[in-house]
Design a protein around this motif. Sequence first.
Motif, PDB file in Angstrom:
ATOM      1  N   ILE A 108       4.122  -3.505  -0.779  1.00  0.00           N
ATOM      2  CA  ILE A 108       4.019  -4.902  -1.237  1.00  0.00           C
ATOM      3  C   ILE A 108       2.847  -5.081  -2.199  1.00  0.00           C
ATOM      4  CG2 ILE A 108       5.142  -5.876   0.795  1.00  0.00           C
ATOM      5  CD1 ILE A 108       2.313  -6.680   1.804  1.00  0.00           C
ATOM      6  N   TYR A 122       0.744  -9.504  -4.436  1.00  0.00           N
ATOM      7  CA  TYR A 122       1.784  -8.970  -3.551  1.00  0.00           C
ATOM      8  C   TYR A 122       3.170  -9.258  -4.107  1.00  0.00           C
ATOM      9  CZ  TYR A 122      -1.943  -8.908   0.001  1.00  0.00           C
ATOM     10  OH  TYR A 122      -3.091  -8.677   0.691  1.00  0.00           O
ATOM     11  N   TRP A 124       7.554  -8.791  -3.031  1.00  0.00           N
ATOM     12  CA  TRP A 124       8.493  -8.526  -1.934  1.00  0.00           C
ATOM     13  C   TRP A 124       9.894  -8.424  -2.514  1.00  0.00           C
ATOM     14  CZ3 TRP A 124       8.954  -6.551   2.526  1.00  0.00           C
ATOM     15  CH2 TRP A 124       9.974  -6.900   3.428  1.00  0.00           C
ATOM     16  N   ASP A 128      12.709  -3.627   1.524  1.00  0.00           N
ATOM     17  CA  ASP A 128      11.779  -2.743   2.222  1.00  0.00           C
ATOM     18  C   ASP A 128      12.409  -1.375   2.517  1.00  0.00           C
ATOM     19  OD1 ASP A 128       9.262  -2.193   3.254  1.00  0.00           O
ATOM     20  OD2 ASP A 128       9.737  -2.961   5.251  1.00  0.00           O
ATOM     21  N   TYR A 210       2.580  -8.403   5.148  1.00  0.00           N
ATOM     22  CA  TYR A 210       3.850  -7.710   5.405  1.00  0.00           C
ATOM     23  C   TYR A 210       4.620  -8.433   6.521  1.00  0.00           C
ATOM     24  CZ  TYR A 210       7.021  -3.856   6.780  1.00  0.00           C
ATOM     25  OH  TYR A 210       8.116  -3.089   7.109  1.00  0.00           O
ATOM     26  N   TYR A 213       6.212 -11.587   5.204  1.00  0.00           N
ATOM     27  CA  TYR A 213       7.452 -11.370   4.440  1.00  0.00           C
ATOM     28  C   TYR A 213       8.636 -11.203   5.385  1.00  0.00           C
ATOM     29  CZ  TYR A 213       5.106 -10.942  -0.110  1.00  0.00           C
ATOM     30  OH  TYR A 213       4.399 -11.185  -1.259  1.00  0.00           O
TER      31      TYR A 213
END
Length: 493
Positions: A108, A122, A124, A128, A210, A213
């Motif tokens: 991120i 950051y 997103w 992931d 994290y 998110y």
Amino acid sequence: MKAMLWILTLVEAAVAGGSPADSNYTQGINTTVSVVVNGFVKYQQMIGGGCSGAFGVACDQFGRYGLSPANQDIVTETLFSENIGGLSVLRNDIGSNGSSTDGSIFSILGTCPSTPDGPFDYTWDGNDTCQVQLSKTALKYNPDLFIYADAWSAPGCMKNVGTDDDGGLICGVRGSYGNDNEGSQSESSASSQCNNTDWRQAYADYLVQYVKYYQQEGVNISMLGAYNEPDFNPVTYASMESDGYQAKDFLEVLYPTAKAAFPDIKVSCCDATGARQERNILYELSQAGGENLFDVATWHNYQSNPERPFNTAGQPNIMTEWADGTGSWNAYWDVTGQLAEGFQWALYMHNAFVNSDTSGYTHWWCSQQTTGDNALVRLQNDEYFVAARLWAFAGYFRFARPGSIRVDAQSSVENVYVSAFVNTNGSVAMPVVNAAHFAYDMTVNLSGTNATTAKAYLTDNEHNVTMVETYPVRGGSFSANVEPRAMKTFFLQ
Ligand SMILES: *[C@@H]1O[C@H](CO)[C@@H](O)[C@H](O)[C@H]1NC(C)=O
Ligand SMILES: *[C@@H]1O[C@H](CO)[C@@H](O)[C@H](O)[C@H]1NC(C)=O
Ligand SMILES: *[C@@H]1O[C@H](CO)[C@@H](O)[C@H](O)[C@H]1NC(C)=O
Ligand SMILES: *[C@@H]1O[C@H](CO)[C@@H](O)[C@H](O)[C@H]1NC(C)=O
Ligand SMILES: *[C@@H]1O[C@H](CO)[C@@H](O)[C@H](O)[C@H]1NC(C)=O
Ligand SMILES: *[C@@H]1O[C@H](CO)[C@@H](O)[C@H](O)[C@H]1NC(C)=O
Ligand SMILES: *[C@@H]1O[C@H](CO)[C@@H](O)[C@H](O)[C@H]1NC(C)=O
Ligand SMILES: *[C@@H]1O[C@H](CO)[C@@H](O)[C@H](O)[C@H]1NC(C)=O
Ligand SMILES: *[C@@H]1O[C@H](CO)[C@@H](O)[C@H](O)[C@H]1NC(C)=O
Ligand SMILES: *[C@@H]1O[C@H](CO)[C@@H](O)[C@H](O)[C@H]1NC(C)=O
């Protein structure tokens, strides 16, 4: 083909050798075992069994090599459904490298600011490296999934080595500035790239970001970890070192930061390579005054076994990663005696739960396109194969559900391993592993339960947690047969 015939011969030999039909086999041997379960003597609360999609392997399960959407779903269901694999822990890998090289997880923090004061840019992607999809589909089959988000390393810019691989320390912990690194394993700490700056708060904020998110995705993270095998420097992949004193220096920043953002989140320490290595870190952490800066002790089973309770200040412990590592795919229950067979895993779990009060047990990968043995489910394009290791997990965790409490269970013989767990609604799971090469006649005395029936679920070379019999429980007692080289879980209600 040749190998296959050899394996089949072994299966037949194993079955024949232990068969009670061979009446001479047990001549002179007492084949009765008596078991006493005391529901009033309580030990740890269980969290569950699990696996991971770390290192980009989650993408294997979501079509990278051709697994169809229908089979993607079946594989997830096989692992996480309460009626099949029974898993309820998922360990996700928090990426640490902005450049997405193969095997590394999207981070991120693509680019790092030049000072710890920021700004932190950051980003997103809602994906992931397929771990969002793995989390969401697992939640579909297990709404109470315990998700453990764990970092292998801080981003390189926050460490004294400047990269996310090659070990190194978080800038700001003792020893990270290069002049006071006595005892540090990090070769490069002598030439620290920390420039005397402290990145501990930056790393803590990054870990919390994290979790935020995932919250945006509607996925709750249950536990957050800052380390993976901090006692070991693999050089070639994301890694970061820490002894227990250095862990104190970071956890005193992470713990309050994580709790301020997510009051219910658990913070782990420290995913050491073995049980002994973890105890070593916990001892040092405690010596440094940090024994209350974590909620769950996390350890791997690679470099040493659990043999006794962990030295926590009362916190539970979970085995968070282990697999064969180097072997070829082994789907068997009990054929060659190889360490990765299902039967062996049933015993590893017994020993961890009973000797070390372990609350959870997490296999390394969930599923992987491979011919190796690091996953519970092997994928081959659109085909999938299940290792009997999953049936060992299921023999415990389909019945001892998250929240259950382990209670005392004693066996009169050494080769029949018994544990017992009381669920929140009072039902009792009693997994019995018979390591003998013959069947035992078992009598069970129970206290602290009002159960009236015991349903038996058998796992051996021919059965995968198959319901085989129901026994009446009378006056807190019942008798049953336990097959050789088998796991038989009794579910009492
Ligand atoms: C098997 O048992 C029978 C009856 O007890 C006995 O006569 C026989 O010698 C035994 N065989 C072996 C190989 O021990
Ligand atoms: C066989 O073992 C059971 C359970 O351990 C014990 O109660 C019984 O007395 C033993 N029988 C003999 C003949 O030694
Ligand atoms: C997630 O990213 C991977 C590449 O890392 C890609 O192959 C996959 O299709 C993406 N999944 C979704 C649902 O977008
Ligand atoms: C990212 O990973 C690559 C490949 O391992 C490595 O060369 C590079 O130094 C890493 N970057 C950072 C900032 O850690
Ligand atoms: C320390 O300074 C070097 C050289 O300017 C820079 O490359 C590095 O990123 C700095 N490290 C940290 C942790 O600020
Ligand atoms: C996530 O956690 C929050 C706060 O504890 C809770 O209200 C919410 O229901 C949870 N969401 C899911 C999907 O479990
Ligand atoms: C049990 O599971 C194995 C895979 O672990 C599978 O090959 C076998 O067919 C299953 N047997 C039964 C009876 O379901
Ligand atoms: C009690 O809980 C267990 C484990 O969740 C479940 O399998 C069982 O059906 C429950 N029993 C009743 C009577 O609800
Ligand atoms: C089990 O219970 C029965 C009946 O109450 C009793 O006779 C027996 O001694 C008990 N066995 C053990 C090992 O506690
Ligand atoms: C068993 O039943 C009694 C009487 O109804 C009750 O008090 C007790 O809590 C029950 N025990 C368990 C373990 O459910």
